[in-house]
Design a protein around this motif. Sequence first.
Motif, mmCIF file in Angstrom:
data_model
loop_
_atom_site.group_PDB
_atom_site.id
_atom_site.type_symbol
_atom_site.label_atom_id
_atom_site.label_comp_id
_atom_site.label_asym_id
_atom_site.label_seq_id
_atom_site.Cartn_x
_atom_site.Cartn_y
_atom_site.Cartn_z
ATOM 1 N N PHE A 104 -7.315 -6.710 -1.129
ATOM 2 C CA PHE A 104 -7.809 -5.469 -1.345
ATOM 3 C C PHE A 104 -6.826 -4.789 -2.340
ATOM 4 O O PHE A 104 -6.889 -3.652 -2.704
ATOM 5 N N TRP A 105 -6.179 -5.626 -3.233
ATOM 6 C CA TRP A 105 -5.035 -5.132 -4.070
ATOM 7 C C TRP A 105 -5.798 -4.219 -5.220
ATOM 8 O O TRP A 105 -5.392 -3.561 -6.057
ATOM 9 N N PHE A 106 -7.151 -4.512 -5.629
ATOM 10 C CA PHE A 106 -7.971 -3.823 -6.559
ATOM 11 C C PHE A 106 -8.049 -2.332 -6.204
ATOM 12 O O PHE A 106 -8.089 -1.599 -7.184
ATOM 13 N N LEU A 107 -7.447 -1.982 -5.189
ATOM 14 C CA LEU A 107 -7.755 -0.606 -4.642
ATOM 15 C C LEU A 107 -6.437 0.059 -5.175
ATOM 16 O O LEU A 107 -6.304 1.319 -5.223
ATOM 17 N N TRP A 108 -5.241 -0.828 -5.552
ATOM 18 C CA TRP A 108 -4.071 -0.153 -6.000
ATOM 19 C C TRP A 108 -4.011 0.570 -6.945
ATOM 20 O O TRP A 108 -3.204 1.743 -7.121
ATOM 21 N N ASN A 109 -4.709 0.309 -7.906
ATOM 22 C CA ASN A 109 -4.548 1.223 -9.230
ATOM 23 C C ASN A 109 -5.050 2.618 -9.080
ATOM 24 O O ASN A 109 -4.312 3.197 -9.680
ATOM 25 N N GLY A 110 -6.141 2.913 -8.333
ATOM 26 C CA GLY A 110 -6.474 3.994 -7.978
ATOM 27 C C GLY A 110 -5.342 4.954 -7.131
ATOM 28 O O GLY A 110 -5.233 6.170 -7.711
ATOM 29 N N LEU A 111 -4.729 4.381 -6.134
ATOM 30 C CA LEU A 111 -3.694 5.045 -5.514
ATOM 31 C C LEU A 111 -2.508 5.268 -6.277
ATOM 32 O O LEU A 111 -1.804 6.198 -6.035
ATOM 33 N N PHE A 112 -2.212 4.352 -7.195
ATOM 34 C CA PHE A 112 -0.959 4.482 -8.094
ATOM 35 C C PHE A 112 -1.334 5.942 -9.181
ATOM 36 O O PHE A 112 -0.069 6.168 -9.523
ATOM 37 N N GLU A 113 -2.605 5.998 -9.553
ATOM 38 C CA GLU A 113 -2.800 7.150 -10.193
ATOM 39 C C GLU A 113 -2.328 8.370 -9.982
ATOM 40 O O GLU A 113 -2.459 9.033 -8.749
ATOM 41 N N GLY A 114 -1.364 8.726 -10.731
ATOM 42 C CA GLY A 114 -0.663 10.286 -10.369
ATOM 43 C C GLY A 114 0.618 10.251 -9.459
ATOM 44 O O GLY A 114 1.203 11.379 -9.051
ATOM 45 N N ALA A 115 0.916 8.864 -8.926
ATOM 46 C CA ALA A 115 2.120 8.933 -8.117
ATOM 47 C C ALA A 115 3.485 9.013 -9.041
ATOM 48 O O ALA A 115 3.670 8.411 -9.928
ATOM 49 N N LEU A 116 4.507 9.760 -8.238
ATOM 50 C CA LEU A 116 5.613 9.970 -8.998
ATOM 51 C C LEU A 116 6.527 8.989 -8.621
ATOM 52 O O LEU A 116 7.393 8.449 -9.411
ATOM 53 N N GLY A 117 6.599 8.247 -7.473
ATOM 54 C CA GLY A 117 7.265 7.385 -7.188
ATOM 55 C C GLY A 117 6.720 6.421 -6.093
ATOM 56 O O GLY A 117 5.582 6.543 -5.625
ATOM 57 N N ALA A 118 7.413 5.411 -5.492
ATOM 58 C CA ALA A 118 6.816 4.599 -4.610
ATOM 59 C C ALA A 118 8.020 3.791 -3.565
ATOM 60 O O ALA A 118 9.222 3.854 -4.113
ATOM 61 N N VAL A 119 7.593 3.512 -2.451
ATOM 62 C CA VAL A 119 8.568 2.761 -1.631
ATOM 63 C C VAL A 119 7.925 1.445 -1.251
ATOM 64 O O VAL A 119 6.873 1.387 -1.012
#
Length: 206
Positions: A104-119
Motif C-alpha cells: 500500500f506504499w504507493f498511497l504515501w506520495n499523495g499523503l506526503f503532498e503538502g505535509a510540513l512534517g512527519a512522525v
Amino acid sequence: MDFKGSDTVPGPRTADHLPHTAQAAVKIVIVGGFGVGKTTMVGSVSEIRPLTTEETMTQAGVGVDDNYGSETKTATTVAMDFGRISITDQLVLYLFGTPGQERFWFLWNGLFEGALGAVVLIDTRRLEVSFDVMGRLEERGVPFVVAVNSFPDGPRYPLEELRAALDLAPNIPIVECDARRRASSRDVLMTLMHFLHSLHTTGALT
C-alpha cells in the motif's frame, strides 16, 4: 511559530467543528511499518472522532505482509487514518496515518503532498522496516522525528544506540512513546513542532 509546553494542548475531545480562533492548519503524517501503532496514535490523540480505513485481514495477505510481532492483529489500514488536534487556540494539526504494508506504499506520495512534517513510529523488533520509511521522507524533503513505540515484548535499547542503528543525523529528535496514551502521543507531536520551529528559525525550513 511559538510553541509552549505540551500542557497547552486541550485534554478532552471536542466537537468536530474547528475552533473559531483557529488561524493556521498544518498537515502532519504518521508513518511506519506494519503494526507499529499508527492507527493507535491517531486515535489516542485526536480531539475529534478519528476517521479510519481499517479492513479485516484475510488470507490474501499471508506470505505477502510481514506481520512479525503483530500476529494477533485482525485488521489493518488500507488507505489512511485521519485525526485532528489543536496545539494552541490558533494552531491546528491535521494528522494523516499511512498504511503500513509495502503493497500500500504507493498511497504515501499523495499523503506526503503538502505535509510540513512527519512522525516515524518504530518497533524495536523490526528496525529494518524503518530505513525505507525514512528514505522516502528524505527523498521528498519532509522533516521528521522518530518515536520508539513501547511494546511489552519489544527489546529496549538506549536511544543513542537506536540513533546509531538507524543512522539518524544528530539533529533529528528520537523519543520514546506509548501510542496508546494520549499524553504520550501528544508529546511526540510537540517534539515535532519544536523541531520544525528550530528548522524554521535556522532557515533550514522555508
